[in-house]
Motif scaffolding. Structure first.
Motif, PDB file in Angstrom:
ATOM      1  N   ALA A  12      43.919  42.001  44.202  1.00 53.04           N
ATOM      2  CA  ALA A  12      43.931  43.334  43.708  1.00 53.04           C
ATOM      3  C   ALA A  12      42.903  44.075  44.927  1.00 53.04           C
ATOM      4  O   ALA A  12      43.119  45.418  45.253  1.00 53.04           O
ATOM      5  CB  ALA A  12      43.786  43.440  42.357  1.00 53.04           C
ATOM      6  N   VAL A  13      41.806  43.468  44.718  1.00 55.44           N
ATOM      7  CA  VAL A  13      40.660  44.089  45.714  1.00 55.44           C
ATOM      8  C   VAL A  13      41.188  44.278  47.040  1.00 55.44           C
ATOM      9  O   VAL A  13      40.976  45.271  47.652  1.00 55.44           O
ATOM     10  CB  VAL A  13      39.305  43.430  45.490  1.00 55.44           C
ATOM     11  N   ALA A  14      41.733  43.086  47.819  1.00 51.07           N
ATOM     12  CA  ALA A  14      42.411  43.204  49.204  1.00 51.07           C
ATOM     13  C   ALA A  14      43.382  44.320  49.365  1.00 51.07           C
ATOM     14  O   ALA A  14      43.054  45.219  50.020  1.00 51.07           O
ATOM     15  CB  ALA A  14      42.786  42.149  49.568  1.00 51.07           C
ATOM     16  N   GLY A  15      44.223  44.622  48.206  1.00 49.74           N
ATOM     17  CA  GLY A  15      45.179  45.522  48.197  1.00 49.74           C
ATOM     18  C   GLY A  15      44.700  46.856  47.938  1.00 49.74           C
ATOM     19  O   GLY A  15      44.940  48.037  48.681  1.00 49.74           O
ATOM     20  N   ILE A  16      43.633  47.482  47.096  1.00 52.43           N
ATOM     21  CA  ILE A  16      43.078  48.437  46.772  1.00 52.43           C
ATOM     22  C   ILE A  16      42.302  48.855  48.169  1.00 52.43           C
ATOM     23  O   ILE A  16      42.355  50.200  48.585  1.00 52.43           O
ATOM     24  CB  ILE A  16      42.383  48.415  45.728  1.00 52.43           C
ATOM     25  N   GLY A  17      41.578  47.924  48.761  1.00 51.94           N
ATOM     26  CA  GLY A  17      40.734  48.100  50.001  1.00 51.94           C
ATOM     27  C   GLY A  17      41.659  48.606  51.190  1.00 51.94           C
ATOM     28  O   GLY A  17      41.292  49.493  51.915  1.00 51.94           O
ATOM     29  N   LEU A  18      42.724  48.000  51.214  1.00 55.53           N
ATOM     30  CA  LEU A  18      43.668  48.598  52.335  1.00 55.53           C
ATOM     31  C   LEU A  18      44.400  49.605  52.048  1.00 55.53           C
ATOM     32  O   LEU A  18      44.759  50.427  52.783  1.00 55.53           O
ATOM     33  CB  LEU A  18      45.010  47.168  52.400  1.00 55.53           C
ATOM     34  N   VAL A  19      44.698  50.054  50.827  1.00 52.78           N
ATOM     35  CA  VAL A  19      45.152  51.259  50.452  1.00 52.78           C
ATOM     36  C   VAL A  19      44.104  52.430  50.723  1.00 52.78           C
ATOM     37  O   VAL A  19      44.517  53.595  51.252  1.00 52.78           O
ATOM     38  CB  VAL A  19      45.539  51.394  49.044  1.00 52.78           C
ATOM     39  N   ALA A  20      42.793  52.140  50.251  1.00 55.67           N
ATOM     40  CA  ALA A  20      41.834  53.102  50.712  1.00 55.67           C
ATOM     41  C   ALA A  20      41.471  53.238  52.135  1.00 55.67           C
ATOM     42  O   ALA A  20      41.040  54.363  52.686  1.00 55.67           O
ATOM     43  CB  ALA A  20      40.521  52.760  50.057  1.00 55.67           C
ATOM     44  N   ALA A  39      47.126  43.035  40.199  1.00 54.34           N
ATOM     45  CA  ALA A  39      47.085  43.717  38.775  1.00 54.34           C
ATOM     46  C   ALA A  39      48.042  43.175  37.887  1.00 54.34           C
ATOM     47  O   ALA A  39      47.792  43.477  36.540  1.00 54.34           O
ATOM     48  CB  ALA A  39      47.051  45.521  39.155  1.00 54.34           C
ATOM     49  N   SER A  40      49.179  42.461  38.216  1.00 53.60           N
ATOM     50  CA  SER A  40      50.074  42.104  37.152  1.00 53.60           C
ATOM     51  C   SER A  40      49.674  40.998  36.382  1.00 53.60           C
ATOM     52  O   SER A  40      50.214  41.093  35.275  1.00 53.60           O
ATOM     53  CB  SER A  40      51.532  41.969  37.915  1.00 53.60           C
ATOM     54  N   LEU A  41      48.778  40.415  36.853  1.00 53.04           N
ATOM     55  CA  LEU A  41      48.395  38.988  36.012  1.00 53.04           C
ATOM     56  C   LEU A  41      47.307  39.329  35.107  1.00 53.04           C
ATOM     57  O   LEU A  41      46.988  38.057  34.000  1.00 53.04           O
ATOM     58  CB  LEU A  41      48.296  37.816  36.784  1.00 53.04           C
ATOM     59  N   ALA A  42      46.439  40.094  35.220  1.00 53.09           N
ATOM     60  CA  ALA A  42      44.970  40.120  34.669  1.00 53.09           C
ATOM     61  C   ALA A  42      45.224  40.362  33.185  1.00 53.09           C
ATOM     62  O   ALA A  42      44.738  39.979  32.151  1.00 53.09           O
ATOM     63  CB  ALA A  42      44.217  41.081  35.259  1.00 53.09           C
ATOM     64  N   PHE A  43      46.226  41.376  32.940  1.00 54.41           N
ATOM     65  CA  PHE A  43      46.067  41.848  31.473  1.00 54.41           C
ATOM     66  C   PHE A  43      46.886  40.699  30.521  1.00 54.41           C
ATOM     67  O   PHE A  43      46.324  40.539  29.426  1.00 54.41           O
ATOM     68  CB  PHE A  43      46.909  43.132  31.537  1.00 54.41           C
ATOM     69  N   PRO A  44      48.099  40.263  30.982  1.00 55.60           N
ATOM     70  CA  PRO A  44      48.571  39.267  29.980  1.00 55.60           C
ATOM     71  C   PRO A  44      47.789  38.069  30.138  1.00 55.60           C
ATOM     72  O   PRO A  44      47.612  37.192  29.026  1.00 55.60           O
ATOM     73  CB  PRO A  44      50.011  38.732  30.831  1.00 55.60           C
TER      74      PRO A  44
END
Length: 127
Positions: A12-20, A39-44
């Motif tokens: 998720a951090v890598a993906g958000i960094g690439l989006v930013a 992000a899909s795994l954290a909540f469950p």
């Protein structure tokens, strides 16, 4: 569980960094996929860990369900930040939160079950 949470947070951090900071469709499509997978795994997994540890799992799971508030608060917050500073600055807020979860993932590690016989033997050795 801890390894999976840390791996998903890293994605998720890598993906958000690439989006930013990424430019072009060739970078942004994989960035969004990484962000979504992370992000899909954290909540469950967090809910599962809350239910598996200690007494009164229903209370812990119901309390952690307050995390659903983030789904209501985050989009308007990102929109407001994006309006004033742009998308790159707005997505740094969730990126920092997810990066923090890398260091906090150890709290979902299952507690060891104490064997009463082992506890008595260990305390008698200490005496």
């Amino acid at each position: 569980m801890v390894v999976v949470l840390r791996g998903s947070a890293a994605c998720a951090v890598a993906g958000i960094g690439l989006v930013a900071f990424g430019r072009g469709v060739g970078v942004l499509i994989p960035a969004v996929v990484l962000w979504g997978l992370g992000a899909s795994l954290a909540f469950p997994i967090t809910l599962s860990a809350a239910g598996d540890s200690g007494p009164d799992p229903a209370a812990r799971v119901s309390l952690s369900a307050l995390g659903c508030v983030a789904f209501l608060v985050e989009p308007p917050l990102l929109g407001a930040l994006g309006k004033h500073g742009g998308l790159a600055q707005a997505v740094l807020v969730p990126m920092i939160a997810v990066a923090l979860s890398l260091f906090l993932a150890h709290v979902v590690q299952p507690r060891r079950q104490l064997d009463p016989a082992a506890t008595v033997a260990q305390s008698s050795k200490a005496s």
